[in-house]
Scaffold this active site. Structure first.
Site, PDB file in Angstrom:
ATOM      1  N   ASP A 112     -10.647   5.290   7.594  1.00 57.42           N
ATOM      2  CA  ASP A 112      -9.213   5.168   7.805  1.00 57.42           C
ATOM      3  C   ASP A 112      -8.869   3.784   7.287  1.00 57.42           C
ATOM      4  O   ASP A 112      -9.534   2.797   7.624  1.00 57.42           O
ATOM      5  CB  ASP A 112      -8.830   5.326   9.276  1.00 57.42           C
ATOM      6  CG  ASP A 112      -7.342   5.608   9.413  1.00 57.42           C
ATOM      7  OD1 ASP A 112      -6.869   6.594   8.812  1.00 57.42           O
ATOM      8  OD2 ASP A 112      -6.646   4.838  10.095  1.00 57.42           O
ATOM      9  N   PHE A 129      -5.088   3.933  -6.541  1.00 60.13           N
ATOM     10  CA  PHE A 129      -4.144   4.865  -5.912  1.00 60.13           C
ATOM     11  C   PHE A 129      -3.327   4.086  -4.884  1.00 60.13           C
ATOM     12  O   PHE A 129      -3.517   2.889  -4.698  1.00 60.13           O
ATOM     13  CB  PHE A 129      -4.886   6.043  -5.264  1.00 60.13           C
ATOM     14  CG  PHE A 129      -5.720   5.671  -4.060  1.00 60.13           C
ATOM     15  CD1 PHE A 129      -6.997   5.155  -4.219  1.00 60.13           C
ATOM     16  CD2 PHE A 129      -5.229   5.835  -2.770  1.00 60.13           C
ATOM     17  CE1 PHE A 129      -7.773   4.811  -3.116  1.00 60.13           C
ATOM     18  CE2 PHE A 129      -5.993   5.498  -1.661  1.00 60.13           C
ATOM     19  CZ  PHE A 129      -7.267   4.985  -1.831  1.00 60.13           C
ATOM     20  N   GLY A 130      -2.428   4.805  -4.225  1.00 59.56           N
ATOM     21  CA  GLY A 130      -1.670   4.226  -3.114  1.00 59.56           C
ATOM     22  C   GLY A 130      -0.955   2.936  -3.488  1.00 59.56           C
ATOM     23  O   GLY A 130      -0.219   2.871  -4.483  1.00 59.56           O
ATOM     24  N   LYS A 140     -12.940  -2.434  -8.995  1.00 60.14           N
ATOM     25  CA  LYS A 140     -12.381  -2.280  -7.645  1.00 60.14           C
ATOM     26  C   LYS A 140     -13.519  -2.168  -6.635  1.00 60.14           C
ATOM     27  O   LYS A 140     -13.459  -2.735  -5.541  1.00 60.14           O
ATOM     28  CB  LYS A 140     -11.458  -1.047  -7.585  1.00 60.14           C
ATOM     29  CG  LYS A 140     -10.840  -0.852  -6.204  1.00 60.14           C
ATOM     30  CD  LYS A 140      -9.820   0.273  -6.127  1.00 60.14           C
ATOM     31  CE  LYS A 140      -9.366   0.462  -4.677  1.00 60.14           C
ATOM     32  NZ  LYS A 140      -8.424   1.568  -4.492  1.00 60.14           N
ATOM     33  N   THR A 191     -13.066  13.364   3.646  1.00 60.20           N
ATOM     34  CA  THR A 191     -11.738  12.898   3.251  1.00 60.20           C
ATOM     35  C   THR A 191     -11.087  13.931   2.352  1.00 60.20           C
ATOM     36  O   THR A 191     -11.772  14.604   1.584  1.00 60.20           O
ATOM     37  CB  THR A 191     -11.811  11.546   2.498  1.00 60.20           C
ATOM     38  OG1 THR A 191     -10.498  11.211   2.021  1.00 60.20           O
ATOM     39  CG2 THR A 191     -12.754  11.570   1.306  1.00 60.20           C
ATOM     40  N   HIS A 230     -11.842  -3.375   0.101  1.00 53.75           N
ATOM     41  CA  HIS A 230     -12.068  -3.160   1.532  1.00 53.75           C
ATOM     42  C   HIS A 230     -12.988  -1.953   1.760  1.00 53.75           C
ATOM     43  O   HIS A 230     -13.908  -1.999   2.559  1.00 53.75           O
ATOM     44  CB  HIS A 230     -10.705  -2.939   2.206  1.00 53.75           C
ATOM     45  CG  HIS A 230      -9.843  -1.921   1.505  1.00 53.75           C
ATOM     46  ND1 HIS A 230      -9.595  -1.964   0.157  1.00 53.75           N
ATOM     47  CD2 HIS A 230      -9.214  -0.803   1.941  1.00 53.75           C
ATOM     48  CE1 HIS A 230      -8.841  -0.940  -0.202  1.00 53.75           C
ATOM     49  NE2 HIS A 230      -8.600  -0.217   0.875  1.00 53.75           N
ATOM     50  N   ARG A 231     -12.753  -0.863   0.991  1.00 50.76           N
ATOM     51  CA  ARG A 231     -13.554   0.364   1.185  1.00 50.76           C
ATOM     52  C   ARG A 231     -14.998   0.125   0.767  1.00 50.76           C
ATOM     53  O   ARG A 231     -15.926   0.550   1.445  1.00 50.76           O
ATOM     54  CB  ARG A 231     -12.926   1.514   0.371  1.00 50.76           C
ATOM     55  CG  ARG A 231     -13.654   2.854   0.515  1.00 50.76           C
ATOM     56  CD  ARG A 231     -12.827   4.025   0.029  1.00 50.76           C
ATOM     57  NE  ARG A 231     -11.562   4.084   0.760  1.00 50.76           N
ATOM     58  CZ  ARG A 231     -10.417   3.578   0.312  1.00 50.76           C
ATOM     59  NH1 ARG A 231     -10.337   3.063  -0.894  1.00 50.76           N
ATOM     60  NH2 ARG A 231      -9.336   3.611   1.063  1.00 50.76           N
ATOM     61  N   LYS A 275     -10.373   8.453  -2.988  1.00 48.61           N
ATOM     62  CA  LYS A 275     -11.430   7.895  -2.131  1.00 48.61           C
ATOM     63  C   LYS A 275     -12.771   8.517  -2.500  1.00 48.61           C
ATOM     64  O   LYS A 275     -13.779   7.815  -2.583  1.00 48.61           O
ATOM     65  CB  LYS A 275     -11.153   8.197  -0.644  1.00 48.61           C
ATOM     66  CG  LYS A 275     -10.029   7.404  -0.001  1.00 48.61           C
ATOM     67  CD  LYS A 275     -10.034   7.723   1.496  1.00 48.61           C
ATOM     68  CE  LYS A 275      -8.910   7.066   2.256  1.00 48.61           C
ATOM     69  NZ  LYS A 275      -8.934   7.420   3.697  1.00 48.61           N
ATOM     70  N   ASN A 306      -8.732  12.855   0.336  1.00 49.38           N
ATOM     71  CA  ASN A 306      -8.190  11.993  -0.716  1.00 49.38           C
ATOM     72  C   ASN A 306      -9.215  11.900  -1.868  1.00 49.38           C
ATOM     73  O   ASN A 306     -10.270  11.270  -1.723  1.00 49.38           O
ATOM     74  CB  ASN A 306      -7.900  10.618  -0.085  1.00 49.38           C
ATOM     75  CG  ASN A 306      -7.322   9.629  -1.061  1.00 49.38           C
ATOM     76  OD1 ASN A 306      -7.663   9.641  -2.240  1.00 49.38           O
ATOM     77  ND2 ASN A 306      -6.464   8.749  -0.565  1.00 49.38           N
TER      78      ASN A 306
HETATM   79  P1  ITT Z   1      -7.996  10.983   4.385  1.00 46.59           P
HETATM   80  O1  ITT Z   1      -7.400  10.702   5.752  1.00 46.59           O
HETATM   81  O2  ITT Z   1      -8.211  12.442   4.128  1.00 46.59           O
HETATM   82  O3  ITT Z   1      -9.239  10.174   4.105  1.00 46.59           O
HETATM   83  P2  ITT Z   1      -5.645   9.592   3.388  1.00 46.59           P
HETATM   84  O4  ITT Z   1      -5.150   9.261   2.025  1.00 46.59           O
HETATM   85  O5  ITT Z   1      -4.650  10.234   4.341  1.00 46.59           O
HETATM   86  O6  ITT Z   1      -6.950  10.515   3.246  1.00 46.59           O
HETATM   87  P3  ITT Z   1      -5.755   7.376   5.240  1.00 46.59           P
HETATM   88  O7  ITT Z   1      -5.253   8.195   6.382  1.00 46.59           O
HETATM   89  O8  ITT Z   1      -6.910   6.446   5.479  1.00 46.59           O
HETATM   90  O9  ITT Z   1      -6.226   8.305   4.027  1.00 46.59           O
HETATM   91  O10 ITT Z   1      -4.524   6.587   4.648  1.00 46.59           O
HETATM   92  C1  ITT Z   1      -4.735   5.492   3.896  1.00 46.59           C
HETATM   93  C2  ITT Z   1      -3.467   5.136   3.148  1.00 46.59           C
HETATM   94  O11 ITT Z   1      -3.497   3.700   2.963  1.00 46.59           O
HETATM   95  C3  ITT Z   1      -3.506   5.750   1.761  1.00 46.59           C
HETATM   96  O12 ITT Z   1      -2.789   6.948   1.694  1.00 46.59           O
HETATM   97  C4  ITT Z   1      -2.887   4.647   0.912  1.00 46.59           C
HETATM   98  O13 ITT Z   1      -1.485   4.744   0.969  1.00 46.59           O
HETATM   99  C5  ITT Z   1      -3.326   3.372   1.623  1.00 46.59           C
HETATM  100  N1  ITT Z   1      -4.602   2.892   1.074  1.00 46.59           N
HETATM  101  C6  ITT Z   1      -5.833   2.924   1.657  1.00 46.59           C
HETATM  102  N2  ITT Z   1      -6.776   2.461   0.839  1.00 46.59           N
HETATM  103  C7  ITT Z   1      -6.149   2.119  -0.295  1.00 46.59           C
HETATM  104  C8  ITT Z   1      -6.583   1.601  -1.525  1.00 46.59           C
HETATM  105  O14 ITT Z   1      -7.869   1.376  -1.774  1.00 46.59           O
HETATM  106  N3  ITT Z   1      -5.674   1.363  -2.449  1.00 46.59           N
HETATM  107  C9  ITT Z   1      -4.356   1.608  -2.234  1.00 46.59           C
HETATM  108  N4  ITT Z   1      -3.857   2.131  -1.114  1.00 46.59           N
HETATM  109  C10 ITT Z   1      -4.751   2.382  -0.141  1.00 46.59           C
END
Ligand code: ITT
Length: 205
Positions: free
Chosen positions: A69, A149-150, A172, A7, A177-178, A12, A9
């Site tokens: 994902d 995040f996010g 968390k 990843t 979910h993760r 993550k 991110n």
């Molecule tokens: P990688 O693909 O490199 O793992 P990414 O951030 O692009 O990194 P995703 O394609 O899985 O990851 O996108 C997931 C998006 O969904 C992420 O950017 C957040 O906006 C949201 N998201 C996923 N898990 C989350 C969480 O635990 N808390 C808040 N937002 C989350």
């Protein structure tokens, strides 16, 4: 045993590292493999994209790899932004503002949402498996908290009376979910570590 966290991110990475800490693994991240490059995320499901990311990185690194994902499914938006959660708007704060605007007319009680995570474990030879985790909550009207995040600042957990961004990383990781997806993968990794199963055996579990 080596394991690559596939990843880009870093939030993550922190969440995954904290849970994988209990295992005797040699954890690598994409920082150790700058040549791997970006994988295209053009699947139509979380599972498809998770497998694509994990398989791509496992093949390029030669290491067992995990990738997730994930995203947010909002009931009032028929599951959007869903698999497009990362691409819903350019930045995290713009994604939050856009979602709050879309939900402006949606009353309390109809703001249910869930986080979804598909976590893939891939072997360098191309085989892979997936486990999923879910976390249910509601979308609040204003962001609260600075953790996570996010979409975490607008994702409210009624049973805790807090948004996901008001939780510590450890809190968390109790319910996200993760973490729920990763805990299932950890059960499988333990079998490989103690030699009670090969990767092939895991595919039929
Ligand atoms: P990688 O693909 O490199 O793992 P990414 O951030 O692009 O990194 P995703 O394609 O899985 O990851 O996108 C997931 C998006 O969904 C992420 O950017 C957040 O906006 C949201 N998201 C996923 N898990 C989350 C969480 O635990 N808390 C808040 N937002 C989350």
């Amino acid at each position: 045993m080596d394991l690559l966290l596939a990843t880009n991110n870093q939030d993550k990475v922190r969440e995954l590292m904290a849970l994988l800490d209990e295992l005797p693994l040699h954890i690598r991240t994409l920082a150790h493999f700058p040549a791997i490059g970006e994988v295209k995320e053009d699947g139509t499901t979380f599972e498809e994209n998770a497998r694509a990311k994990a398989c791509f990185c496992a093949k390029r690194s030669g290491l067992l790899s995990i990738a997730d994902d994930s995203g947010l499914e909002v009931d009032a938006l028929n599951g959007r932004p869903g698999v497009l959660s990362a691409r819903y708007a350019p930045t995290s704060s713009e994604r939050i503002q856009k979602l709050l605007a879309e939900l402006n007319a949606v009353p309390a009680g109809e703001r249910r949402a869930r986080f979804v995570c598909a976590m893939a474990l891939a072997h360098p030879d191309g085989r892979s498996l997936v486990r999923c985790g879910y976390c249910c909550g509601e979308i609040v009207r204003e962001p609260h908290g600075s953790g996570g995040f996010g979409y975490d600042p607008i994702f409210y957990l009624p049973e805790l009376g807090k948004t996901m961004a008001e939780l510590t990383l450890e809190e968390k990781n109790q319910l996200s979910h993760r973490s729920l997806a990763l805990r299932q993968i950890i059960v499988l990794l333990k079998k490989m570590i103690d030699n009670s199963a090969t990767f092939g055996d895991l595919l039929s579990l």
